[in-house]
Design an enzyme around this catalytic site. Structure first.
Site, PDB file in Angstrom:
ATOM      1  CE  LYS A 149     -25.579 -14.624 -20.507  1.00 30.67           C
ATOM      2  NZ  LYS A 149     -24.661 -13.524 -20.278  1.00 30.67           N
TER       3      LYS A 149
ATOM      4  CD  GLU B 173     -22.247 -15.244 -18.526  1.00 28.46           C
ATOM      5  OE1 GLU B 173     -23.089 -14.399 -18.159  1.00 28.46           O
ATOM      6  OE2 GLU B 173     -21.620 -15.154 -19.583  1.00 28.46           O
TER       7      GLU B 173
ATOM      8  CE1 TYR C 270     -25.843  -8.317 -19.170  1.00 28.36           C
ATOM      9  CE2 TYR C 270     -25.343  -8.161 -16.842  1.00 28.36           C
ATOM     10  CZ  TYR C 270     -26.068  -7.758 -17.933  1.00 28.36           C
ATOM     11  OH  TYR C 270     -27.011  -6.783 -17.792  1.00 28.36           O
TER      12      TYR C 270
ATOM     13  CB  CYS D   6     -61.986  10.751  -1.258  1.00 28.38           C
ATOM     14  SG  CYS D   6     -62.808   9.460  -2.201  1.00 28.38           S
TER      15      CYS D   6
ATOM     16  CB  CYS E 156     -60.504   9.773  -4.928  1.00 28.49           C
ATOM     17  SG  CYS E 156     -59.463   8.804  -3.819  1.00 28.49           S
TER      18      CYS E 156
ATOM     19  NE  ARG F 190     -32.931  -4.317 -18.875  1.00 30.25           N
ATOM     20  CZ  ARG F 190     -34.236  -4.305 -18.674  1.00 30.25           C
ATOM     21  NH1 ARG F 190     -34.731  -3.624 -17.686  1.00 30.25           N
ATOM     22  NH2 ARG F 190     -35.043  -4.979 -19.452  1.00 30.25           N
TER      23      ARG F 190
ATOM     24  CE  LYS G  76     -31.289 -13.130 -13.473  1.00 29.41           C
ATOM     25  NZ  LYS G  76     -31.481 -11.990 -12.612  1.00 29.41           N
TER      26      LYS G  76
ATOM     27  CB  SER H  78     -35.275  -8.391 -19.149  1.00 26.34           C
ATOM     28  OG  SER H  78     -35.237  -8.664 -17.807  1.00 26.34           O
TER      29      SER H  78
ATOM     30  CG  ASP I 215     -29.604  -9.865  -6.496  1.00 30.47           C
ATOM     31  OD1 ASP I 215     -30.226  -9.249  -7.385  1.00 30.47           O
ATOM     32  OD2 ASP I 215     -30.105 -10.176  -5.405  1.00 30.47           O
TER      33      ASP I 215
ATOM     34  CE  LYS J 159     -34.671 -14.796  -9.903  1.00 27.33           C
ATOM     35  NZ  LYS J 159     -34.889 -13.433 -10.257  1.00 27.33           N
TER      36      LYS J 159
ATOM     37  CB  CYS K 157     -62.140   4.885  -4.510  1.00 28.60           C
ATOM     38  SG  CYS K 157     -62.665   6.586  -4.365  1.00 28.60           S
TER      39      CYS K 157
ATOM     40  CB  CYS L 224     -62.570   5.857  -0.741  1.00 32.77           C
ATOM     41  SG  CYS L 224     -60.893   6.400  -1.062  1.00 32.77           S
TER      42      CYS L 224
ATOM     43  CD  GLU M  69     -26.666  -7.215 -12.684  1.00 30.85           C
ATOM     44  OE1 GLU M  69     -26.761  -7.007 -13.917  1.00 30.85           O
ATOM     45  OE2 GLU M  69     -27.648  -7.398 -11.949  1.00 30.85           O
TER      46      GLU M  69
ATOM     47  CG  ASP N  25      -2.000  -1.013   1.150  1.00 31.37           C
ATOM     48  OD1 ASP N  25      -2.040  -1.730   0.124  1.00 31.37           O
ATOM     49  OD2 ASP N  25      -2.808  -1.113   2.097  1.00 31.37           O
TER      50      ASP N  25
ATOM     51  CD  GLU O  64       6.807  -0.280  -4.569  1.00 26.50           C
ATOM     52  OE1 GLU O  64       7.308  -0.319  -5.695  1.00 26.50           O
ATOM     53  OE2 GLU O  64       6.825  -1.239  -3.776  1.00 26.50           O
ATOM     54  CE1 TYR O  65      -2.673   1.788  -6.827  1.00 20.25           C
ATOM     55  CE2 TYR O  65      -3.308   3.384  -5.144  1.00 20.25           C
ATOM     56  CZ  TYR O  65      -3.538   2.761  -6.364  1.00 20.25           C
ATOM     57  OH  TYR O  65      -4.625   3.133  -7.115  1.00 20.25           O
TER      58      TYR O  65
HETATM   59  S1  IVH Z   1     -27.533 -11.676 -19.669  1.00 22.57           S
HETATM   60  C1  IVH Z   1     -29.799 -10.503 -23.344  1.00 22.57           C
HETATM   61  N1  IVH Z   1     -25.997 -12.554 -17.739  1.00 22.57           N
HETATM   62  O1  IVH Z   1     -30.132 -10.197 -14.853  1.00 22.57           O
HETATM   63  C2  IVH Z   1     -29.386 -11.022 -22.043  1.00 22.57           C
HETATM   64  N2  IVH Z   1     -27.715 -11.022 -17.175  1.00 22.57           N
HETATM   65  O2  IVH Z   1     -32.955 -10.769 -15.155  1.00 22.57           O
HETATM   66  C3  IVH Z   1     -29.094  -9.974 -21.048  1.00 22.57           C
HETATM   67  N3  IVH Z   1     -27.786 -10.418 -14.807  1.00 22.57           N
HETATM   68  O3  IVH Z   1     -30.842  -7.391 -16.840  1.00 22.57           O
HETATM   69  C4  IVH Z   1     -28.738 -10.408 -19.705  1.00 22.57           C
HETATM   70  N4  IVH Z   1     -26.075 -11.637 -14.165  1.00 22.57           N
HETATM   71  O4  IVH Z   1     -28.950  -7.187 -15.118  1.00 22.57           O
HETATM   72  C5  IVH Z   1     -27.036 -11.774 -18.061  1.00 22.57           C
HETATM   73  N5  IVH Z   1     -24.560 -13.381 -16.145  1.00 22.57           N
HETATM   74  C6  IVH Z   1     -25.576 -12.607 -16.467  1.00 22.57           C
HETATM   75  C7  IVH Z   1     -26.245 -11.836 -15.497  1.00 22.57           C
HETATM   76  C8  IVH Z   1     -27.331 -11.050 -15.900  1.00 22.57           C
HETATM   77  C9  IVH Z   1     -27.001 -10.785 -13.777  1.00 22.57           C
HETATM   78  C10 IVH Z   1     -28.927  -9.497 -14.703  1.00 22.57           C
HETATM   79  C11 IVH Z   1     -28.945  -8.414 -15.763  1.00 22.57           C
HETATM   80  C12 IVH Z   1     -30.248  -8.602 -16.493  1.00 22.57           C
HETATM   81  C13 IVH Z   1     -31.058  -9.353 -15.476  1.00 22.57           C
HETATM   82  C14 IVH Z   1     -32.177 -10.150 -16.118  1.00 22.57           C
END
Ligand code: IVH
Length: 668
Positions: free
Chosen positions: A289, A111, A223, A408, A429, A134, A113, A78, A115, A313, A423, A405, A171, A29, A31-32
């Site tokens: 994919k 890959e 991604y 209102c 309202c 996005r 996913k 998506s 979050d 998921k 309502c 309601c 992401e 650190d 040196e950096y």
């Molecule tokens: S591919 C055309 N790869 O998940 C395909 N998405 O639920 C575009 N996400 O909007 C998405 N990890 O924000 C892809 N390895 C991954 C991902 C990923 C997270 C998110 C991304 C996307 C959302 C869809």
């Protein structure tokens, strides 16, 4: 150029890469810090030296004033979700069928996913130009100022021959440790806790002040790519991912390439579910994919999701708690929604104290009473819901729809043939009027930046804003006289109202808040009828011919435009200067390539790939990724390879870039 300065930039950039991308630092650190200080001293002494790729330029000096909108040149899509092996397998079986394959014999790339939130980062000749969220997939917000603070994102791509243009999609997320640290600090400082790492990441990226984002330890993993104009002709998604790593980005941990058999999908999922908790970041599933880009192009998209990729998921997380009360919320369209108030419970990384109950039928179905112990479920971004009653309460109070309601006092009526209650107060309202104004001014629609929800509520309560048309009658004093406001903030509101006046027909229709007419349907109405006049005069039958519009929506649209109050409101808005260009219907003579399939290959000199694609699509052609007997013409740029050979072998018409530009008299 000062050589010491250049050496310092490349040395620090390399150390950053080792530390933040490769997780393998080679210097102490101290040196950096010493080198960084030398760089800052040099820049202070000779500010004319400063270049945008200097590591000192990651954190801008001043916060941004406003969010600028950025249109994505290639839509950000998506993913569809699946929740079982059968569903995931069926997704790819369908793709195989569409490709005329007997079985899933193609390679899948898996890959984690991540979050977090999706970001697109655009580089020109290797230099980071801008980054955008996005948004709605088409238009996002400029977040360059906060994205540049993320050290695992190169300011300059690590290549001597970077692509001319590339937008890198991925992401942004907050690693688990950074999230814990942030909340520990929040506890110490007695400030609000962040509910989960995703919200913390999103909140940090949307900060006006880049200094705050810089303190938040965010990371970015790519991604995919959008616009691409470079020398390498990719044939596989995995090759793009490897190339991006070579350009200086982090790699997603645990990516695998395998044939998409049921057994392989099962093994992969089980492995990932087992190792999920060991990962440094939150993941909410796996993305599969099809690796072959030619197959991806052949499959294309449906609505907003690709037909070549799907998310699997992880299951929702469940907990039990007690139902304390049920409140009824009145929405923009007057529908009363029961909302469960729960004893707070920690589930899936979030403390939950509210859950939607949808409608009274749902309450009946669950057999729910106040006082019961209930099981709640949280899956990904889905709002928590009550799945079942696990034990009846000692005292049980039935849940009853109020007759009046809660906002209102107008009578509540059951919507004919539906489980919903509304309502009857309409625009009298408060909840409905204020909610409609909020909807109208929101970012997605008229985007009146400085007219936020709190201010709308106050202006509604003071009687200044009763309908959306009143927005255009606001005077500086209406706002400046309010507590906590002043002349400057009033002027900001008036300026953003003025700036929002030029809009698009689809946006305006969506902003009107016609019951059930969402963003997409509003755009379709605009595209189909081209003018507001035509939409407002359309018959039920006309409306049914528009994609996505069914009988209920058609009825709502007709009713909306027949209503005299609505007509007056719209005329007042237009009289106040809100305008949009009429949509232009494509005429057949402007679309000489209608019904044809064209393919692009090689490096184009004058156009980018996406520009050429857009021109072809505007001329009516479908642009495919591979040459087949169905191809009508191939546009071949420099260094064209196998596609050119295939086209020659099949006797398909071939044009070079100039030939293509001349053929349609395209002047650049
Ligand atoms: S591919 C055309 N790869 O998940 C395909 N998405 O639920 C575009 N996400 O909007 C998405 N990890 O924000 C892809 N390895 C991954 C991902 C990923 C997270 C998110 C991304 C996307 C959302 C869809």
């Amino acid at each position: 150029m000062n050589t010491r300065y250049i050496d310092l930039i490349s040395q620090i950039t390399l150390w950053d890469h080792e530390y933040y991308v490769l997780d393998d630092p080679s210097v102490s650190d101290a040196e950096y810090d010493k080198a960084f200080k030398e760089l800052l001293d040099l820049e202070a002494a000779q500010p004319e030296l400063i270049t945008p790729e200097s590591p000192s330029q990651r954190v801008g000096a001043t916060p941004i004033q406003d969010y600028i909108k950025i249109e994505h040149s290639v839509r950000m899509l998506s993913l569809s979700n699946t929740f079982s092996f059968e569903e995931t397998y069926a997704f790819f079986e369908k793709a195989a069928k569409e490709l005329d394959y007997d079985s899933i014999s193609f390679n899948l790339y898996s890959e984690p996913k991540l979050d977090g939130l999706a970001i697109s980062i655009y580089y020109e000749n290797g230099n980071l130009v801008y980054a955008a969220t996005r948004g709605d997939g088409q238009i996002g917000e400029d977040v360059t100022h906060t994205i540049k603070t993320i050290k695992s994102i190169p300011l300059k791509l690590a290549s001597d021959k970077p692509p001319k243009r590339i937008d890198i999609r991925g992401e942004v997320f907050m690693p688990k440790k950074a999230f814990e640290k942030l909340n520990r600090l929040a506890l110490q400082n007695n400030t609000k806790l962040f509910v989960n790492p995703r919200n913390a990441a999103a909140g940090s990226i949307r900060q006006m002040n880049p200094k705050i984002a810089a303190e938040r330890d965010l990371q970015f993993i790519p991604y995919g790519i959008g616009t691409y104009d470079g020398e390498i002709e990719f044939t596989q998604h995995s090759a793009i991912m490897n190339c991006l790593h070579g350009l200086g980005f982090m790699q997603n941990p645990h990516c695998y390439n395998f044939i998409g058999t049921f057994e392989n999908l099962t093994k992969n999922y089980e492995f990932m579910a087992e190792h999920r908790s060991e990962l440094p970041m939150e993941i909410d599933g796996i993305v599969y994919k099809i690796d072959d880009l030619e197959l991806q192009t052949k499959l294309g998209f449906i609505a907003r999701s690709p037909k070549w990729a799907v998310a699997r998921k992880f299951p929702a997380q469940n907990e039990t708690t007690q139902l304390l009360a049920v409140d009824f919320q009145v929405g923009r369209t007057g529908v009363l929604t029961p909302v469960a108030r729960l004893a707070p419970v920690f589930v899936g990384g979030v403390t939950v104290s509210n859950a939607t109950l949808h409608n009274m039928d749902e309450i009946d179905r669950l057999g729910l009473c106040i006082g019961d112990e209930v099981e709640i479920q949280r899956a990904g971004d889905v709002i928590p819901k009550i799945v079942k009653v696990t034990a009846t309460g000692d005292t049980r109070t039935p849940i009853i729809m109020p007759e009046q309601c809660p906002v209102c006092n107008s009578t509540v009526e059951r919507t004919e043939g539906k489980a919903s209650y509304r309502c009857s107060g309409g625009l009298t309202c408060g909840a409905q009027s204020a909610e409609r104004i909020k909807h109208y001014a929101s970012r997605k629609f008229m985007n009146i930046n400085n007219l936020g929800t709190k201010l709308i509520e106050i202006l509604y309560e003071t009687g200044t804003l009763k309908t959306i048309a009143d927005i255009y009658q606001l005077k500086s004093a209406d706002i400046a006289d309010l507590e906590g406001q002043g002349l400057k903030s009033a002027q900001n509101v008036l300026d953003s109202i003025e700036a929002s006046k030029t809009t698009k027909l689809g946006i305006f229709i969506g902003a009107l808040g016609i019951h059930e007419v969402g963003e997409e349907s509003a755009k379709n109405l605009a595209k189909y009828f081209c003018t507001l006049d035509a939409i407002s005069k359309a018959t039920h039958k006309d409306l049914l011919t528009v994609p996505d519009i069914g009988p209920v929506m058609a009825k709502n649209i007709e009713h909306f435009f027949k209503d005299e109050t609505n007509q007056t409101i719209i005329s007042n808005i237009i009289a106040a200067g809100v305008s949009w260009p009429d949509e232009i219907p494509p005429s057949p003579n402007e679309q000489p390539l209608l019904g044809q399939t064209w393919v692009l290959t090689g490096t184009l000199e004058k156009l980018t790939r996406s520009e050429a694609k857009e021109i072809l699509e505007n001329l009516g052609a479908k642009v495919a990724g591979s040459v087949s007997k169905k191809t009508d013409c191939l546009v071949a740029g420099r260094d064209a390879g196998s596609k050119l050979k295939n086209a020659e072998a099949l006797g398909i018409k071939i044009l070079d870039e100039n030939g293509f530009l001349d053929a349609f008299d395209i002047k650049l």
